[in-house]
Design a protein around this motif. Structure first.
Motif, PDB file in Angstrom:
ATOM      1  N   TYR A 103      26.100  44.764  30.380  1.00  0.00           N
ATOM      2  CA  TYR A 103      27.432  44.177  30.588  1.00  0.00           C
ATOM      3  C   TYR A 103      27.681  42.956  29.693  1.00  0.00           C
ATOM      4  O   TYR A 103      28.520  42.109  30.042  1.00  0.00           O
ATOM      5  N   ARG A 142      32.945  36.163  31.229  1.00  0.00           N
ATOM      6  CA  ARG A 142      33.876  36.288  32.369  1.00  0.00           C
ATOM      7  C   ARG A 142      33.274  35.606  33.610  1.00  0.00           C
ATOM      8  O   ARG A 142      32.049  35.602  33.793  1.00  0.00           O
ATOM      9  N   PHE A 192      33.040  36.540  36.544  1.00  0.00           N
ATOM     10  CA  PHE A 192      32.357  37.430  37.498  1.00  0.00           C
ATOM     11  C   PHE A 192      31.019  37.967  36.975  1.00  0.00           C
ATOM     12  O   PHE A 192      30.343  38.735  37.661  1.00  0.00           O
ATOM     13  N   LEU A 240      28.260  40.184  38.971  1.00  0.00           N
ATOM     14  CA  LEU A 240      28.160  41.576  38.528  1.00  0.00           C
ATOM     15  C   LEU A 240      26.690  41.950  38.272  1.00  0.00           C
ATOM     16  O   LEU A 240      26.212  42.992  38.739  1.00  0.00           O
ATOM     17  N   THR A 285      39.807  49.978  38.702  1.00  0.00           N
ATOM     18  CA  THR A 285      38.609  49.139  38.902  1.00  0.00           C
ATOM     19  C   THR A 285      38.588  48.525  40.299  1.00  0.00           C
ATOM     20  O   THR A 285      37.551  48.494  40.957  1.00  0.00           O
ATOM     21  N   ARG A 318      36.867  55.801  43.649  1.00  0.00           N
ATOM     22  CA  ARG A 318      36.861  54.419  44.157  1.00  0.00           C
ATOM     23  C   ARG A 318      37.692  54.274  45.424  1.00  0.00           C
ATOM     24  O   ARG A 318      37.323  53.523  46.333  1.00  0.00           O
ATOM     25  N   ILE A 358      36.159  45.093  44.395  1.00  0.00           N
ATOM     26  CA  ILE A 358      36.115  45.147  42.931  1.00  0.00           C
ATOM     27  C   ILE A 358      34.675  44.989  42.411  1.00  0.00           C
ATOM     28  O   ILE A 358      34.337  45.498  41.348  1.00  0.00           O
ATOM     29  N   ASP A 359      33.831  44.314  43.181  1.00  0.00           N
ATOM     30  CA  ASP A 359      32.414  44.195  42.786  1.00  0.00           C
ATOM     31  C   ASP A 359      31.651  45.467  43.163  1.00  0.00           C
ATOM     32  O   ASP A 359      30.985  46.070  42.320  1.00  0.00           O
ATOM     33  N   ASN A 369      32.225  48.651  43.505  1.00  0.00           N
ATOM     34  CA  ASN A 369      33.285  49.649  43.268  1.00  0.00           C
ATOM     35  C   ASN A 369      32.757  51.042  42.918  1.00  0.00           C
ATOM     36  O   ASN A 369      33.398  51.806  42.210  1.00  0.00           O
ATOM     37  N   HIS A 403      30.777  53.194  37.520  1.00  0.00           N
ATOM     38  CA  HIS A 403      31.201  52.659  36.221  1.00  0.00           C
ATOM     39  C   HIS A 403      31.436  53.846  35.298  1.00  0.00           C
ATOM     40  O   HIS A 403      30.735  54.852  35.390  1.00  0.00           O
TER      41      HIS A 403
HETATM   42  P1  CMP Z   1      32.899  48.243  35.686  1.00  0.00           P
HETATM   43  O1  CMP Z   1      33.764  49.373  35.281  1.00  0.00           O
HETATM   44  O2  CMP Z   1      31.470  48.550  35.976  1.00  0.00           O
HETATM   45  O3  CMP Z   1      32.951  47.097  34.550  1.00  0.00           O
HETATM   46  C1  CMP Z   1      32.707  45.738  34.816  1.00  0.00           C
HETATM   47  C2  CMP Z   1      32.681  45.449  36.292  1.00  0.00           C
HETATM   48  O4  CMP Z   1      32.886  44.100  36.652  1.00  0.00           O
HETATM   49  C3  CMP Z   1      33.795  46.202  36.970  1.00  0.00           C
HETATM   50  O5  CMP Z   1      33.520  47.583  36.975  1.00  0.00           O
HETATM   51  C4  CMP Z   1      33.819  45.516  38.335  1.00  0.00           C
HETATM   52  O6  CMP Z   1      32.910  46.092  39.248  1.00  0.00           O
HETATM   53  C5  CMP Z   1      33.324  44.093  38.022  1.00  0.00           C
HETATM   54  N1  CMP Z   1      34.368  43.093  38.208  1.00  0.00           N
HETATM   55  C6  CMP Z   1      34.344  42.093  39.101  1.00  0.00           C
HETATM   56  N2  CMP Z   1      35.462  41.344  39.013  1.00  0.00           N
HETATM   57  C7  CMP Z   1      36.212  41.878  38.041  1.00  0.00           C
HETATM   58  C8  CMP Z   1      37.507  41.553  37.473  1.00  0.00           C
HETATM   59  N3  CMP Z   1      38.219  40.515  37.903  1.00  0.00           N
HETATM   60  N4  CMP Z   1      37.982  42.335  36.480  1.00  0.00           N
HETATM   61  C9  CMP Z   1      37.264  43.404  36.006  1.00  0.00           C
HETATM   62  N5  CMP Z   1      36.043  43.743  36.512  1.00  0.00           N
HETATM   63  C10 CMP Z   1      35.527  43.000  37.515  1.00  0.00           C
END
Ligand code: CMP
Length: 137
Positions: free
Chosen positions: A49, A55, A57, A61, A91, A102, A109-110, A112, A115
């Motif tokens: 990642y 970012r 998060f 993550l 997402t 999802r 969102i965490d 989820n 990927h």
């Molecule tokens: P994923 O598609 O695995 O890519 C990055 C991951 O960061 C995303 O799914 C989410 O699970 C996580 N994430 C947490 N907060 C955010 C956010 N605000 N925007 C995008 N992804 C986020």
């Protein structure tokens, strides 16, 4: 024919819904070209990642992605990148369309559930991150 990387995240593995998620792919024209269950290390998760390193998060993550085993897959099919993203849904599961992975299996969102690569170019890099050539068939 296109390939993409899919990860079933720790929340969905813990819920015992690996088979149900794989069925979504197989029932919608995607083929499993490679698959393994593994425990990511901190370094694995950070490196995978890395594009999100700045970012807010990122830390959460990485922590979440090492909280339990994941299942990584190469999905193959026509427009596999877009098809996988359509099947996954938004997402944020609260924004995901009814009937998407999802919407049906994710909590937040965490956590989820899945990927999926967001472009053919990223798919190539993400597949190479996890799989050697002889693991893909
Ligand atoms: P994923 O598609 O695995 O890519 C990055 C991951 O960061 C995303 O799914 C989410 O699970 C996580 N994430 C947490 N907060 C955010 C956010 N605000 N925007 C995008 N992804 C986020």
């Amino acid at each position: 024919m296109e390939s993409t990387l899919s990860i079933i995240k720790p929340d969905a593995v813990a819920k015992n819904v690996i088979g149900k998620i794989v069925d979504r792919f197989e029932s919608n024209g995607l083929r499993i070209a490679a698959m393994k269950k593994m425990q990511l290390s901190v370094d694995d998760a950070k490196a995978f990642y890395i594009v999100h390193a700045s970012r807010p998060f990122y830390g959460e993550l990485v922590k979440f992605m090492i909280s339990g085993p994941v299942v990584v897959m190469v999905l193959e099919g026509e427009n596999a990148v877009a098809k996988n993203r359509e099947l996954m849904g938004a997402t944020n599961p609260k924004e995901a369309l009814k009937g998407t992975i999802r919407a049906d299996f994710a909590e937040s969102i965490d956590a989820n559930a899945v990927h999926g690569s967001d472009s053919a170019e990223n798919a190539k890099n993400e597949i190479e991150f996890f799989f050697s050539r002889r693991e893909i068939n």
